[in-house]
Design a protein around this motif. Structure first.
Motif, PDB file in Angstrom:
ATOM      1  N   GLU A 400       0.827  -1.212   0.000  1.00 36.29           N
ATOM      2  CA  GLU A 400       0.000   0.000   0.000  1.00 36.29           C
ATOM      3  C   GLU A 400       0.862   1.264   0.000  1.00 36.29           C
ATOM      4  N   ARG A 401       1.993   1.206   0.692  1.00 36.55           N
ATOM      5  CA  ARG A 401       2.884   2.375   0.758  1.00 36.55           C
ATOM      6  C   ARG A 401       3.807   2.473  -0.448  1.00 36.55           C
ATOM      7  N   SER A 402       3.844   1.429  -1.251  1.00 37.92           N
ATOM      8  CA  SER A 402       4.822   1.349  -2.333  1.00 37.92           C
ATOM      9  C   SER A 402       4.533   2.319  -3.464  1.00 37.92           C
ATOM     10  N   VAL A 403       5.596   2.810  -4.079  1.00 38.11           N
ATOM     11  CA  VAL A 403       5.484   3.649  -5.261  1.00 38.11           C
ATOM     12  C   VAL A 403       5.340   2.787  -6.510  1.00 38.11           C
ATOM     13  N   GLY A 404       5.818   1.535  -6.437  1.00 38.78           N
ATOM     14  CA  GLY A 404       5.831   0.668  -7.607  1.00 38.78           C
ATOM     15  C   GLY A 404       4.482   0.421  -8.229  1.00 38.78           C
ATOM     16  N   VAL A 405       3.415   0.508  -7.426  1.00 40.89           N
ATOM     17  CA  VAL A 405       2.080   0.238  -7.974  1.00 40.89           C
ATOM     18  C   VAL A 405       1.679   1.260  -9.021  1.00 40.89           C
ATOM     19  N   ILE A 406       2.344   2.402  -9.032  1.00 41.60           N
ATOM     20  CA  ILE A 406       2.018   3.433 -10.018  1.00 41.60           C
ATOM     21  C   ILE A 406       2.251   2.925 -11.437  1.00 41.60           C
ATOM     22  N   THR A 407       3.119   1.937 -11.583  1.00 41.57           N
ATOM     23  CA  THR A 407       3.384   1.366 -12.910  1.00 41.57           C
ATOM     24  C   THR A 407       2.100   0.931 -13.593  1.00 41.57           C
ATOM     25  N   ALA A 408       1.151   0.419 -12.808  1.00 46.49           N
ATOM     26  CA  ALA A 408      -0.124  -0.038 -13.382  1.00 46.49           C
ATOM     27  C   ALA A 408      -0.961   1.114 -13.915  1.00 46.49           C
ATOM     28  N   LEU A 409      -0.646   2.344 -13.500  1.00 50.41           N
ATOM     29  CA  LEU A 409      -1.429   3.498 -13.944  1.00 50.41           C
ATOM     30  C   LEU A 409      -0.896   4.105 -15.225  1.00 50.41           C
ATOM     31  N   SER A 410       0.330   3.782 -15.604  1.00 48.83           N
ATOM     32  CA  SER A 410       0.949   4.413 -16.774  1.00 48.83           C
ATOM     33  C   SER A 410       0.120   4.280 -18.038  1.00 48.83           C
ATOM     34  N   PRO A 411      -0.446   3.077 -18.338  1.00 50.35           N
ATOM     35  CA  PRO A 411      -1.259   2.994 -19.561  1.00 50.35           C
ATOM     36  C   PRO A 411      -2.527   3.835 -19.502  1.00 50.35           C
ATOM     37  N   VAL A 412      -2.922   4.270 -18.301  1.00 52.14           N
ATOM     38  CA  VAL A 412      -4.183   4.998 -18.132  1.00 52.14           C
ATOM     39  C   VAL A 412      -3.962   6.499 -18.066  1.00 52.14           C
ATOM     40  N   ILE A 413      -3.036   6.934 -17.220  1.00 50.55           N
ATOM     41  CA  ILE A 413      -2.825   8.380 -17.040  1.00 50.55           C
ATOM     42  C   ILE A 413      -1.586   8.876 -17.771  1.00 50.55           C
ATOM     43  N   GLY A 414      -0.809   7.943 -18.359  1.00 49.58           N
ATOM     44  CA  GLY A 414       0.385   8.344 -19.085  1.00 49.58           C
ATOM     45  C   GLY A 414       1.624   8.290 -18.214  1.00 49.58           C
ATOM     46  N   TYR A 415       2.769   8.052 -18.843  1.00 47.13           N
ATOM     47  CA  TYR A 415       4.022   7.879 -18.103  1.00 47.13           C
ATOM     48  C   TYR A 415       4.422   9.156 -17.366  1.00 47.13           C
ATOM     49  N   GLU A 416       4.285  10.320 -18.023  1.00 53.20           N
ATOM     50  CA  GLU A 416       4.715  11.569 -17.401  1.00 53.20           C
ATOM     51  C   GLU A 416       3.901  11.876 -16.152  1.00 53.20           C
ATOM     52  N   GLU A 417       2.587  11.728 -16.270  1.00 50.21           N
ATOM     53  CA  GLU A 417       1.730  11.987 -15.122  1.00 50.21           C
ATOM     54  C   GLU A 417       2.021  10.996 -13.999  1.00 50.21           C
ATOM     55  N   ALA A 418       2.281   9.725 -14.388  1.00 49.45           N
ATOM     56  CA  ALA A 418       2.604   8.710 -13.384  1.00 49.45           C
ATOM     57  C   ALA A 418       3.913   9.044 -12.679  1.00 49.45           C
ATOM     58  N   SER A 419       4.901   9.559 -13.423  1.00 50.81           N
ATOM     59  CA  SER A 419       6.183   9.936 -12.816  1.00 50.81           C
ATOM     60  C   SER A 419       6.005  11.063 -11.808  1.00 50.81           C
ATOM     61  N   LYS A 420       5.202  12.055 -12.197  1.00 49.74           N
ATOM     62  CA  LYS A 420       4.938  13.153 -11.260  1.00 49.74           C
ATOM     63  C   LYS A 420       4.286  12.614  -9.988  1.00 49.74           C
ATOM     64  N   LEU A 421       3.350  11.732 -10.190  1.00 47.51           N
ATOM     65  CA  LEU A 421       2.643  11.162  -9.043  1.00 47.51           C
ATOM     66  C   LEU A 421       3.605  10.396  -8.137  1.00 47.51           C
ATOM     67  N   ALA A 422       4.535   9.677  -8.739  1.00 43.75           N
ATOM     68  CA  ALA A 422       5.502   8.906  -7.954  1.00 43.75           C
ATOM     69  C   ALA A 422       6.365   9.821  -7.092  1.00 43.75           C
ATOM     70  N   HIS A 423       6.842  10.894  -7.677  1.00 39.50           N
ATOM     71  CA  HIS A 423       7.668  11.824  -6.906  1.00 39.50           C
ATOM     72  C   HIS A 423       6.863  12.457  -5.774  1.00 39.50           C
ATOM     73  N   GLU A 424       5.614  12.740  -6.038  1.00 43.86           N
ATOM     74  CA  GLU A 424       4.776  13.344  -5.007  1.00 43.86           C
ATOM     75  C   GLU A 424       4.521  12.357  -3.870  1.00 43.86           C
ATOM     76  N   VAL A 425       4.365  11.084  -4.213  1.00 44.83           N
ATOM     77  CA  VAL A 425       4.213  10.066  -3.168  1.00 44.83           C
ATOM     78  C   VAL A 425       5.435  10.051  -2.275  1.00 44.83           C
ATOM     79  N   LEU A 426       6.605  10.081  -2.886  1.00 48.16           N
ATOM     80  CA  LEU A 426       7.850  10.046  -2.112  1.00 48.16           C
ATOM     81  C   LEU A 426       8.022  11.304  -1.273  1.00 48.16           C
ATOM     82  N   ASP A 427       7.630  12.446  -1.843  1.00 51.29           N
ATOM     83  CA  ASP A 427       7.812  13.721  -1.132  1.00 51.29           C
ATOM     84  C   ASP A 427       6.839  13.883   0.031  1.00 51.29           C
ATOM     85  N   THR A 428       5.602  13.441  -0.163  1.00 51.78           N
ATOM     86  CA  THR A 428       4.567  13.690   0.846  1.00 51.78           C
ATOM     87  C   THR A 428       4.408  12.547   1.851  1.00 51.78           C
TER      88      THR A 428
END
Length: 489
Positions: A400-428
């Motif tokens: 649940e805390r992992s950033v890796g699950v964002i990989t499943a969102l890339s085909p839906v929201i796009g790689y760039e948006e997923a990358s931003k989301l990953a950094h925000e998860v790590l930051d917040t």
């Protein structure tokens, strides 16, 4: 009183109570190297060869029945466990195994002499060279015995590997519902099931068994009858076939004569190939041990995904510490086997012309590798693997805390948006689900479907929980894009 024995070099006093003779005594003086005595299975294999040779020699009329019966009976006694303390030469010796061959010849001769009513050392009754070693040379007897001993121990190893594979598959089933964070480069990756990891170990072990069995096939070809250099000098053709027939019956292995006796005497590449299969097995086991040590690390400051059964206190100074001692010993055995394989490779390469004189060290390392692998696998299976448990809740929370699950969102929201989301998860420090909910990028139904933990660990798009007719479209103003349109599976 000691008895006096003679050989081509001179005479020596030999203790009256021992069954070995002057040549064994010289070997003891010449080779005080390791302190290790010959492997029992190598001795047994040599004795089997001697028995088969005696049976064949009497059938072709070279050995009289009286002596043959005595030699065969002495061999049977040794095969039943008698006189085990009489095989005393060092495992590493010069002479391509001659010292061990003569040790066996002398013990069998002196016991046969006793059976015929004589006194030990009276080699007019039964001679180690003329009778026990008849139609043979160390150069065909010793290589044949190495192969027999390896086959015996290899079958035991394969049985233990089969048990290991079964236990790994059992754990794979037991842990199939445990979702955890997968890792690449030791960094968090996409989720994986703990059962999938153990299933992968089982399949690797299965491949190792295939490799070992394949390498064993060449060991059934023996050069018995080659005598000194592979030309078969002093061995009748009839003797060779009869000796092989008897050796098959005595050993229980379908041994057969090597196609080219000179090749079978010169070259030891089949032993290198067999050792290579053990080397790959050792790599598999060590990698698995490393993984298990990592997954059980902690318990508070490590991965803490699995628990190993506690075997002993882990520290002489730190109370309460328990170490992964069983995987550690598996690692160390693997390292030893890798070193043994390197020694074997050097020894195989060092063969010159008609004979590889380095076979004693090849035999020592091969048989040791087979023994310690079997022992370590048994210990690992029974004292570690069988008792491993999973920290299920800890693994779930880590996913649940992992950033890796964002990989499943890339085909839906796009790689760039997923990358931003990953950094925000790590930051917040927030979870992916929390941020998705805040941003409104996806509906709660979509989030639950796309981040279904089980679905994340299988091929395909994790959308099984979406409505059958649900279609994801580009969401203006949301920054996301889905290129997957149409009817969802």
């Amino acid at each position: 009183m000691p008895r006096v024995e003679h050989d081509p070099i001179g005479e020596r006093e030999v203790p009256e109570q021992v069954y070995y003779g002057i040549q064994t005594l010289r070997a003891l003086e010449n080779f005080p190297i390791t302190g290790y005595r010959p492997h029992p299975e190598l001795v047994r294999a040599l004795v089997m060869v001697k028995k088969a040779a005696a049976m064949a020699n009497v059938e072709v009329g070279l050995l009289d029945e009286k002596r043959a019966r005595a030699i065969i009976r002495a061999a049977d006694e040794v095969l039943a466990g008698a006189l085990a303390d009489q095989f005393v030469v060092d495992v590493i010796q010069g002479g391509a195994g001659t010292s061990l061959n003569m040790n066996v010849n002398e013990v069998l001769a002196n016991r046969a002499i006793e059976l015929l009513g004589g006194r030990k050392g009276d080699y007019r009754v039964v001679s180690p060279n003329n009778h026990v070693n008849m139609s043979q040379s160390t150069n065909d007897v010793f290589p044949t015995a190495i192969r027999l001993a390896c086959l015996k121990l290899a079958h035991r190893l394969l049985e233990e590997l089969r048990f290991l594979e079964e236990q790994l598959l059992k754990k794979a089933g037991e842990f199939d519902d445990v979702i955890k964070v997968g890792r690449t480069h030791l960094q968090d990756a996409v989720p994986i099931r703990l059962g999938q990891e153990f299933g992968a170990y089982a399949r690797a072990v299965k491949r190792d068994m295939v490799r070992v069995r394949s390498a064993m096939e060449a060991l059934y070809d023996v050069n018995l009858g080659a005598t000194a250099v592979g030309t078969g000098l002093n061995a009748k053709k009839e003797y060779i076939q009869l000796a092989l027939n008897h050796l098959r019956e005595i050993s229980g292995f379908p041994v057969k004569g090597v196609e080219h006796l000179v090749d079978g005497t010169q070259n030891t590449d089949v032993l290198a190939a067999f050792s290579g299969s053990l080397r790959v097995l050792a790599l598999t086991l060590s990698k698995m041990a490393n993984d298990i040590r990592l997954m059980s690390s902690g318990p508070r400051a490590g991965l803490n995904e699995i628990n190993l059964p506690p075997m002993q206190p882990g520290s002489s100074i730190m109370p309460g510490k328990v170490n992964p001692v069983i995987p550690e010993v598996l690692n160390q055995v693997a390292f030893q086997v890798l070193g043994n394989d390197q020694t074997i490779a050097l020894a195989v390469e060092a063969g010159q012309l008609e004979l590889n004189v380095m076979e004693p060290v090849i035999a020592f390392n091969l048989l040791q590798s087979l023994d310690i692998l079997r022992n370590a696998i048994h210990v690992f299976r029974t004292r570690c693997l069988a008792g491993i448990t999973a920290n299920r809740e800890y693994c779930r929370k880590a996913v649940e805390r992992s950033v890796g699950v964002i990989t499943a969102l890339s085909p839906v929201i796009g790689y760039e948006e997923a990358s931003k989301l990953a950094h925000e998860v790590l930051d917040t420090g927030k979870t992916v689900k929390e941020l998705l909910g805040e941003k409104g990028l996806l509906t709660p139904v979509e989030v639950e479907a796309l981040l279904d933990p089980r679905a994340l660990t299988e091929p395909g798009i994790p959308s099984s929980r979406l409505h059958e007719d649900f279609t994801l479209f580009h969401r203006p103003g949301k920054g996301g894009f889905n290129g997957l349109t149409g009817r969802m599976p």
